[in-house]
Design a protein around this motif. Structure first.
Motif, PDB file in Angstrom:
ATOM      1  N   LEU A  84       0.710  -1.140   0.221  1.00 50.48           N
ATOM      2  CA  LEU A  84      -0.025   0.137   0.014  1.00 50.48           C
ATOM      3  C   LEU A  84       0.947   1.206  -0.190  1.00 50.48           C
ATOM      4  CD1 LEU A  84      -2.638  -0.852   2.766  1.00 50.48           C
ATOM      5  CD2 LEU A  84      -2.927  -0.859   0.240  1.00 50.48           C
ATOM      6  N   ASP A  85       0.581   2.284  -0.691  1.00 54.63           N
ATOM      7  CA  ASP A  85       1.089   3.623  -0.556  1.00 54.63           C
ATOM      8  C   ASP A  85       1.107   4.060   0.777  1.00 54.63           C
ATOM      9  OD1 ASP A  85      -1.354   4.549  -0.678  1.00 54.63           O
ATOM     10  OD2 ASP A  85      -0.892   6.097  -1.908  1.00 54.63           O
ATOM     11  N   GLU A  86       1.721   5.357   1.221  1.00 57.53           N
ATOM     12  CA  GLU A  86       1.850   6.006   2.470  1.00 57.53           C
ATOM     13  C   GLU A  86       0.252   6.302   2.680  1.00 57.53           C
ATOM     14  OE1 GLU A  86       2.711   8.750  -0.862  1.00 57.53           O
ATOM     15  OE2 GLU A  86       3.543   7.035  -0.148  1.00 57.53           O
ATOM     16  N   ASN A  87      -0.490   6.586   1.931  1.00 62.81           N
ATOM     17  CA  ASN A  87      -1.950   6.994   2.415  1.00 62.81           C
ATOM     18  C   ASN A  87      -2.883   5.538   2.524  1.00 62.81           C
ATOM     19  OD1 ASN A  87      -1.239   9.862   2.406  1.00 62.81           O
ATOM     20  ND2 ASN A  87      -1.688   9.661   0.227  1.00 62.81           N
ATOM     21  N   GLY A  88      -2.473   4.314   2.085  1.00 58.86           N
ATOM     22  CA  GLY A  88      -3.057   3.258   2.320  1.00 58.86           C
ATOM     23  C   GLY A  88      -4.385   3.325   1.197  1.00 58.86           C
ATOM     24  N   LYS A  89      -4.179   4.032   0.398  1.00 64.38           N
ATOM     25  CA  LYS A  89      -5.378   3.950  -0.723  1.00 64.38           C
ATOM     26  C   LYS A  89      -4.985   3.295  -2.021  1.00 64.38           C
ATOM     27  CE  LYS A  89      -8.391   6.475   1.404  1.00 64.38           C
ATOM     28  NZ  LYS A  89      -9.543   6.023   1.944  1.00 64.38           N
ATOM     29  N   LYS A  90      -3.714   3.328  -2.459  1.00 64.12           N
ATOM     30  CA  LYS A  90      -3.237   2.716  -3.699  1.00 64.12           C
ATOM     31  C   LYS A  90      -2.532   1.369  -3.491  1.00 64.12           C
ATOM     32  CE  LYS A  90      -2.657   7.195  -5.880  1.00 64.12           C
ATOM     33  NZ  LYS A  90      -1.494   8.018  -6.510  1.00 64.12           N
TER      34      LYS A  90
END
Length: 131
Positions: A84-90
């Motif tokens: 996951l990316d740092e925002n947990g969205k991607k």
């Protein structure tokens, strides 16, 4: 520009990946292999490693069933993993390899792993992207 950057570029070209963008200052490539289902894959030479990363889909909301499925599938992936990316969205595919000892076979194995993942798991990835 390091010799590793040129080495990785040569490997990508030998493996018949299309380099659609190249940033010599940042020592990174954006590549594609439409036959293998790969588009906009980043190959970043960050001495002492090369990072291979590509966006698979974006999560519209947190979903523990998707997280669980991705983690279970991680166990089967030969090289690399879901992340996951740092925002947990991607949701990304990500692999890292040592630059100093990197050879073409090693890079090819990592890229083939992604291609295999996309061919075997594409229906699930598409369905997750719609949730």
């Amino acid at each position: 520009m390091s010799t590793n950057f040129n080495k990785v570029k040569d490997y990508l070209l030998n493996l018949e990946y299309n380099i659609i963008q190249e940033d010599k200052a940042e020592e990174l490539f954006v590549v594609e292999n439409p036959d293998g289902g790969i588009t906009n894959l980043i190959v970043d030479c960050e001495d002492p490693i090369v990072i291979i990363e590509g966006l698979l889909f974006e999560l519209k909301e947190e979903n523990t069933d998707i997280y669980k499925s991705l983690l279970m599938k991680n166990r089967e992936i030969i090289h690399g993993a879901f992340a996951l990316d740092e925002n947990g969205k991607k949701v990304l595919f990500r692999d890292t390899l040592q630059l100093e000892t990197l050879d073409q076979n090693e890079l090819e194995a990592s890229l083939n792993s992604l291609e295999m993942l996309l061919s075997e798991y594409s229906e699930e990835i598409i369905s997750f992207s719609k949730l």
